[in-house]
Design an enzyme around this catalytic site. Structure first.
Site, PDB file in Angstrom:
ATOM      1  N   GLY A   1     -49.828  -6.751  -9.015  1.00  0.00           N
ATOM      2  CA  GLY A   1     -48.775  -7.814  -9.311  1.00  0.00           C
ATOM      3  C   GLY A   1     -48.785  -9.055  -8.603  1.00  0.00           C
TER       4      GLY A   1
ATOM      5  CD  GLU B   1     -56.817 -19.182 -14.015  1.00  0.00           C
ATOM      6  OE1 GLU B   1     -57.814 -19.136 -14.863  1.00  0.00           O
ATOM      7  OE2 GLU B   1     -55.522 -19.037 -14.528  1.00  0.00           O
TER       8      GLU B   1
ATOM      9  CG  HIS C   1     -54.407 -11.083 -10.389  1.00  0.00           C
ATOM     10  ND1 HIS C   1     -53.495 -11.865  -9.463  1.00  0.00           N
ATOM     11  CD2 HIS C   1     -54.488  -9.819  -9.535  1.00  0.00           C
ATOM     12  CE1 HIS C   1     -53.361 -11.181  -8.218  1.00  0.00           C
ATOM     13  NE2 HIS C   1     -54.056  -9.905  -8.288  1.00  0.00           N
TER      14      HIS C   1
ATOM     15  CB  ALA D   1     -60.175 -17.237  -9.100  1.00  0.00           C
TER      16      ALA D   1
ATOM     17  NE  ARG E   1     -53.194 -10.329   2.526  1.00  0.00           N
ATOM     18  CZ  ARG E   1     -53.819  -9.580   2.029  1.00  0.00           C
ATOM     19  NH1 ARG E   1     -55.037 -10.334   1.268  1.00  0.00           N
ATOM     20  NH2 ARG E   1     -54.201  -8.312   1.913  1.00  0.00           N
TER      21      ARG E   1
END
Length: 294
Positions: free
Chosen positions: A31, A35, A37, A178, A189
């Site tokens: 979760g 971008e 993901h 990315a 993070r």
């Protein structure tokens, strides 16, 4: 987009899709989607008819309870992003759904050697937690293919080895990291970086690139390169965990037989621990520029 919270619900839905002859791609996440993901989701759409994304903050892979508690949960925003990208299914299970008898009683999957170096050296049990939950999710979803980012190169290597060793009929696809415009690898993070730390953070990738360029130009004193990189990061305010040049397939030290290297790094900057890597093909018959990836 349908949201399923139990294995039974998800399997019921996916069985219909598979009976219709549709190919299923799976993107496992924890979760707080960004971008990076979403690029995985886009790739999944390209290679399959049905895209399943999971969101599960896996307690089994956290060594410190405080880190688990602090992990950002942004379900509403994540759902909006997945809907906009056209994912058909979101699997959002509870901890009890994944570990019904508790984590202590859970059968665990351990990938030897690959799990014990780099990030695994100072995070005992972390990759066992990763491999275990990914194996469970693979068995729940039973996808044709699964998509992962290359930012966590070690994790991707471990998952590929697990799938090969356990004869799982799943194609594993790795997607290039990315990045922000300044080169910083996108990560959940990064939101914990203070403004001055965010300004410094791209140096991690820049240092990796500098090291790769030196090797590409023929500099082969790897230990000196590693030590110089660590000092560079320390002087900038990082607390390096490691900066290491390894064989990209075994994650062991480079040998005369090594054809592809990975230069991997992990370093604390303020509160967050940042990881990144670059690769380089050592085959002299190939074009360096074409084979170097970011």
């Amino acid at each position: 987009m349908k949201t399923c919270t139990t294995t039974k619900q998800l399997r019921c839905q996916l069985n219909r899709e598979k009976l219709a002859g549709k190919r299923v791609a799976f993107v496992p996440t924890m979760g707080n989607l960004h971008e990076g993901h979403l690029q995985l989701v886009r790739k999944a759409k390209q290679v399959a008819d049905v895209v399943v994304v999971s969101i599960f903050v896996n307690p089994l892979q956290f060594n410190v309870q405080e880190d688990l508690n602090k992990y950002p949960r942004t379900l509403a925003a994540d759902k909006e992003k997945l809907f906009a990208e056209g994912a058909q299914y979101l699997f959002y299970p509870s901890v009890d759904e994944i570990y019904p008898e508790g984590m202590a009683q859970q059968t665990k999957v351990s990938v030897p050697e690959l799990s014990e170096t780099l990030c695994g050296a100072n995070r005992p049990g972390h990759f066992t937690g990763v491999a275990t939950v990914v194996a469970k999710l693979f068995n729940i979803v039973q996808p044709d293919t699964a998509i992962f980012g290359k930012k966590d190169y070690q994790q991707l290597s471990i998952i590929k080895k697990m799938v090969l060793d356990l004869c799982m009929p799943i194609e594993i696809i790795g997607i290039e990291t990315a990045r922000a415009e300044d080169g910083l690898a996108l990560s959940s993070r990064n939101g914990h970086l203070k403004p001055e730390e965010r300004h410094t953070a791209p140096l991690l990738h820049q240092t990796l690139q500098t090291c790769r360029e030196a090797i590409a130009c023929g500099y082969d004193s790897y230990l000196e390169l590693e030590q110089h990189a660590i000092e560079t990061l320390k002087n900038a305010g990082f607390q390096p965990d490691y900066f290491s040049i390894r064989d990209a397939y075994t994650l062991k030290e480079v040998t005369d037989d090594t054809e592809l290297i990975v230069i991997a790094a992990a370093a604390q900057l303020g509160m967050p621990r940042l990881i990144d890597n670059v690769t380089l093909n050592l085959n002299p018959n190939q074009d360096w520029g074409m084979l170097a990836t970011s």
